[in-house]
Scaffold this motif. Structure first.
Motif, PDB file in Angstrom:
ATOM      1  N   GLU A  68      40.593  54.438  76.765  1.00 25.36           N
ATOM      2  CA  GLU A  68      41.316  53.429  75.986  1.00 25.36           C
ATOM      3  C   GLU A  68      41.273  52.068  76.659  1.00 25.36           C
ATOM      4  OE1 GLU A  68      45.748  52.755  73.988  1.00 25.36           O
ATOM      5  OE2 GLU A  68      45.257  54.601  75.054  1.00 25.36           O
ATOM      6  N   ASP A  79      32.176  49.192  76.638  1.00 21.18           N
ATOM      7  CA  ASP A  79      33.488  48.845  77.205  1.00 21.18           C
ATOM      8  C   ASP A  79      33.523  49.119  78.705  1.00 21.18           C
ATOM      9  OD1 ASP A  79      34.153  48.184  74.674  1.00 21.18           O
ATOM     10  OD2 ASP A  79      35.750  49.656  74.420  1.00 21.18           O
ATOM     11  N   GLN A 117      26.157  52.011  84.861  1.00 19.81           N
ATOM     12  CA  GLN A 117      27.040  53.014  84.254  1.00 19.81           C
ATOM     13  C   GLN A 117      26.990  54.323  85.019  1.00 19.81           C
ATOM     14  OE1 GLN A 117      27.422  53.171  79.932  1.00 19.81           O
ATOM     15  NE2 GLN A 117      27.033  55.377  79.989  1.00 19.81           N
ATOM     16  N   LYS A 119      35.921  44.484  71.930  1.00 21.37           N
ATOM     17  CA  LYS A 119      35.453  44.431  70.543  1.00 21.37           C
ATOM     18  C   LYS A 119      35.945  43.178  69.831  1.00 21.37           C
ATOM     19  CE  LYS A 119      34.994  49.433  69.881  1.00 21.37           C
ATOM     20  NZ  LYS A 119      35.214  49.752  71.306  1.00 21.37           N
ATOM     21  N   ASN A 161      28.058  53.014  77.208  1.00 19.74           N
ATOM     22  CA  ASN A 161      29.479  52.760  76.963  1.00 19.74           C
ATOM     23  C   ASN A 161      29.719  51.286  77.279  1.00 19.74           C
ATOM     24  OD1 ASN A 161      32.290  52.556  76.987  1.00 19.74           O
ATOM     25  ND2 ASN A 161      32.567  54.629  77.756  1.00 19.74           N
ATOM     26  N   MET A 215      28.955  61.278  76.865  1.00 21.14           N
ATOM     27  CA  MET A 215      29.746  60.097  76.523  1.00 21.14           C
ATOM     28  C   MET A 215      31.219  60.450  76.655  1.00 21.14           C
ATOM     29  SD  MET A 215      30.173  56.998  75.712  1.00 21.14           S
ATOM     30  CE  MET A 215      28.479  56.476  75.406  1.00 21.14           C
ATOM     31  N   ILE A 216      31.989  59.461  77.063  1.00 21.44           N
ATOM     32  CA  ILE A 216      33.441  59.598  77.147  1.00 21.44           C
ATOM     33  C   ILE A 216      34.053  58.268  76.759  1.00 21.44           C
ATOM     34  CG2 ILE A 216      33.496  58.997  79.599  1.00 21.44           C
ATOM     35  CD1 ILE A 216      35.891  60.855  79.913  1.00 21.44           C
ATOM     36  N   SER A 217      35.151  58.309  76.021  1.00 24.86           N
ATOM     37  CA  SER A 217      35.837  57.084  75.618  1.00 24.86           C
ATOM     38  C   SER A 217      37.147  56.967  76.387  1.00 24.86           C
ATOM     39  CB  SER A 217      36.117  57.084  74.108  1.00 24.86           C
ATOM     40  OG  SER A 217      36.989  58.122  73.765  1.00 24.86           O
TER      41      SER A 217
END
Length: 764
Positions: free
Chosen positions: A328, A116, A293, A62, A114, A324-326
């Motif tokens: 770190e 990232d 992905q 980001k 996603n 969706m999953i985030s």
């Protein structure tokens, strides 16, 4: 080696070990994909030197000056889902014949992006090998991954022309509609407008128009929501049930865009600033990148969301619909996923999903003949080194580098020559018939391994790459203040740091500056109405080197250099300059004191004159520095009387405050800034020094008295006494006169001291 012959695979006995190298090596019969170094003489394909280097130090996408657009990553429209349902009821058999049925159904499911995750995976991409290089091994997206998603690896190339007049006429009709939209007000054929025109229209080319929209939006997208004219021939072929090899074309576009994205990520390390709009990198990913992905979610357990349950008849894409999953830091997960990486996710059983034939419980040796099933032919193509021909690119396919993804054992991969001179040559290398007699199909339960020489070579390659990476890391440049740096352009100043911590560092610098300003402001308030002085190095040319300066915090901001002239108060304010020599002298003078060495007070000057400050060569000793004059005695007596009067006023004021009284003019006078005992201790030694008489208690006592408070403060204005006695009508106007008179007397004393010391004559 070249691709003129089909080399297949080989079986031999080797010393094998697990990919992690934890277990003890065992010698067993292993199955390897060719070409390997043990089967063909040739150079080992070493990892490129930048495979693990040239990526940003911190994984913070980001904050990167990188703008990535994904026009090929499209979500299904509600109207599209309805159209697919209607067309499937009419043309399902044709779609299965063309090998696109499951792929069209997959387009009705949404894969949430996603970014990232995609950027973290692209960091690991190696354009020379078309594979991801992780610290623990090598992996990549293969034809198997695209084939399981519903696209065919068999069939004609995507550049196949339309041969009959009937097929060409259908293509012309599609082109005419596309031209009509270009001539319209919108000037382009958008997806939604195209769907509105043909859906439920009863047109004779509705099926072809439907397939053209599917190809333009989900298979070979070129721009946002626009129909791609180059897919019209493919749509016409598919509408007739002709099988087109879409899988290699899609995989070629994915390889191309992964290489472009990796190139941009590498370029980030060369940027030294990111504020300027010109320094922001931009890239457009036109391929259907949702495959990348989905590939990651299928294989990396720690990065995948909990999959959905597949209903009967649904494609495998339904597992990830709207999930969706985030995470770190995906880079850390990629680097530490050796034990949890799933080499063969499609070989595991899944409710309501039929396993292909090549995922059997037991290994098979199948004879290659004309009766080989399409599924096994497809699996054989997935195992073979070849060229992938896309619509506008040709990429090399090297499955022998990732043999464990197919259930095969891994040996050192050999180099392979390219065959990409033209799409036709590349397609011939891809579609040549299988020449070996038997096809080996491993068991879906088989756990593949690596040879000991492969594991050793991999470890050595990583050590070499890490060493090069450490030596080649960009170092941060330290900005220095110089004439050259001041002449740099604004853009050069913006690009003064390398790496990606510029914004956090600038924030820290801003915070430090704010704290420093607050600290200085606090100190300024404390020093308000306080007299400050400075001492400059003595001049050896006989000029006066002593320069006094009395200023408040407001005067300091507008102070200018002024020469010392007795009685001229307007020229006395001067900006303080504190040199290294000053600090050295202060350190000697303050050896017995405890307060900080910031500014030299006036009493320190008197102390240095009376005691043992350095004297230029040829001057008399300090015990006989100055002989007093009558005028000096008179001035000194006036100072003593003024200080005594200030003491009385202090006592009177304290008495009034203790009785609860408050003078109406307290706010207009200066505060008392000197102790009573100091008033006597300063004047008495000063008189004796000027008269060349020993002061009581010696110079040591004078030093102790003078250094107790650290600075010489202004005396209380005499007008306050008058005000407290009820005679202070014009006290405000008397304050500057009394102050100026007191300072003038003090400067006259100092000037006389210097004149006597250096042999000057005082002006009359």
């Amino acid at each position: 080696m070249d691709l003129s012959t089909d080399i297949g695979f080989e079986i031999r006995e080797e010393l094998m070990v697990s990919p992690s190298g934890c277990a003890k090596p065992t010698k067993r019969l292993a199955h390897f994909l060719k070409p390997s170094t043990n089967s063909i003489e040739g150079k080992i394909f070493e990892l490129p030197s930048h495979s693990l280097s040239s990526v940003p130090a911190a994984f913070e996408p980001k904050k990167w000056p990188l703008v990535v657009k994904f026009p090929g990553w499209n979500s299904p429209q509600k109207k599209w889902v309805t159209w697919v349902s209607k067309m499937a009821a009419l043309h399902e058999s044709t779609w299965k014949k063309a090998g696109i049925h499951e792929a069209i159904l997959s387009s009705t499911y949404e894969i949430k992006r996603n970014t990232d995750l995609v950027l973290g995976l692209a960091e690991k991409w190696c354009p020379q090998t078309n594979s991801f290089i992780f610290p623990w091994g090598e992996a990549t997206v293969t034809l198997e991954d695209v084939m399981v998603s519903g696209y065919s690896v068999l069939g004609s190339p995507v550049f196949s022309p339309l041969e009959t007049d009937e097929l060409k006429a259908v293509e012309e009709k599609l082109s005419q509609v596309e031209k009509e939209y270009i001539r319209s007000a919108s000037r382009r054929a958008e997806h939604y407008a195209w769907m509105n025109k043909f859906m439920d229209s009863g047109s004779g080319i509705e099926h072809e128009a439907f397939l053209a929209l599917w190809l333009s939006r989900f298979v070979f997208p070129r721009s946002y929501c626009l129909i791609v004219k180059s897919v019209f021939p493919i749509a016409v072929h598919l509408a007739r049930g002709t099988r087109i090899a879409l899988a290699p074309a899609i995989l070629a576009s994915l390889y191309r865009d992964l290489s472009l994205l990796k190139e941009k990520i590498v370029a980030l390390t060369k940027l030294v600033g990111c504020e300027d709009e010109d320094s922001t990198l931009k890239i457009i990913i036109r391929s259907p990148f949702q495959f990348v992905q989905v590939w990651t979610w299928e294989r990396f357990v720690k990065l995948r969301p909990n999959p959905n349950l597949i209903k009967n008849g649904e494609p495998r894409f339904a597992l990830w619909h709207k999930l969706m999953i985030s995470v770190e830091n995906v880079r850390t997960v990629f680097d530490s996923s050796q034990e949890c990486f799933d080499w063969r996710p499609y070989a595991k059983t899944l409710n309501n999903w039929k396993l292909p034939v090549f995922y059997g419980e037991k290994e098979m040796g199948v004879s290659v003949d004309t009766h080989l099933s399409e599924e096994l032919q497809s699996f054989a193509l997935c195992l073979r080194v070849s060229e992938l021909v896309g619509i506008d690119c040709i990429e090399q396919y090297l499955p022998h580098r990732v043999a464990m993804q197919f259930g095969m054992d891994q040996d050192l991969p050999a180099c392979v020559a390219r065959a990409n001179d033209s799409p036709y040559i590349g397609w011939c290398a891809y579609s040549k018939p299988i020449s070996y007699a038997d096809l080996y199909v491993p068991s879906r339960l088989y756990e593949a391994g690596v040879t000991t020489q492969y594991l050793e070579s991999w470890k050595q390659s990583l050590l070499g790459l890490q060493g090069e990476n450490d030596d080649g890391l960009p170092q941060k440049r330290i900005l220095t203040s110089s004439k050259t740096s001041q002449k740099r352009s604004k853009r050069a100043n913006k690009l003064s740091f390398t790496g990606f911590g510029r914004k956090p560092e600038r924030a820290k610098d801003m915070k430090r500056r704010t704290e420093l300003r607050a600290k200085k402001l606090k100190q300024t308030k404390k020093r308000k109405f306080v007299a400050r002085t400075k001492i400059t190095p003595r001049q050896l040319d006989g000029t006066n080197g002593l320069d006094n300066s009395l200023e408040t915090s407001n005067q300091k901001r507008r102070s200018t250099d002024a020469s010392v002239t007795p009685g001229s108060a307007s020229k006395r304010a001067k900006k303080s300059v504190y040199t290294t020599e000053d600090k050295k002298e202060d350190g000697d003078a303050y050896a017995s004191s405890e307060f900080p060495l910031k500014m030299l007070p006036l009493k320190l000057i008197l102390m240095k004159e009376a005691d043992n400050s350095p004297v230029p060569r040829g001057f008399p000793p300090k015990s006989n520095l100055v002989r007093s004059r009558d005028s000096a005695k008179e001035n000194n007596l006036a100072i003593t009387e003024s200080l005594t009067s200030s003491k009385k006023q202090n006592d009177f004021q304290n008495t009034k405050i203790g009785n609860g009284e408050n003078s109406s003019c307290q706010s207009q006078t200066f505060p008392s800034l000197i102790a009573d005992k100091e008033a006597v201790k300063i004047t008495e030694p000063a008189e004796k020094v000027m008269q060349n008489e020993p002061a009581s208690g010696g110079s040591e006592n004078v030093r102790e008295d003078l250094t107790e408070s650290g600075e010489l403060f202004l005396p209380r204005d005499m007008s306050k006494n008058e005000c407290s006695n009820g005679e202070g009508k014009n006290s405000a106007s008397m304050v500057p006169d009394e102050l100026e008179a007191w300072v003038g007397r003090l400067e006259w004393i100092v000037a006389e001291l210097n004149a006597a010391r250096f042999g000057h004559k005082m002006p009359v």
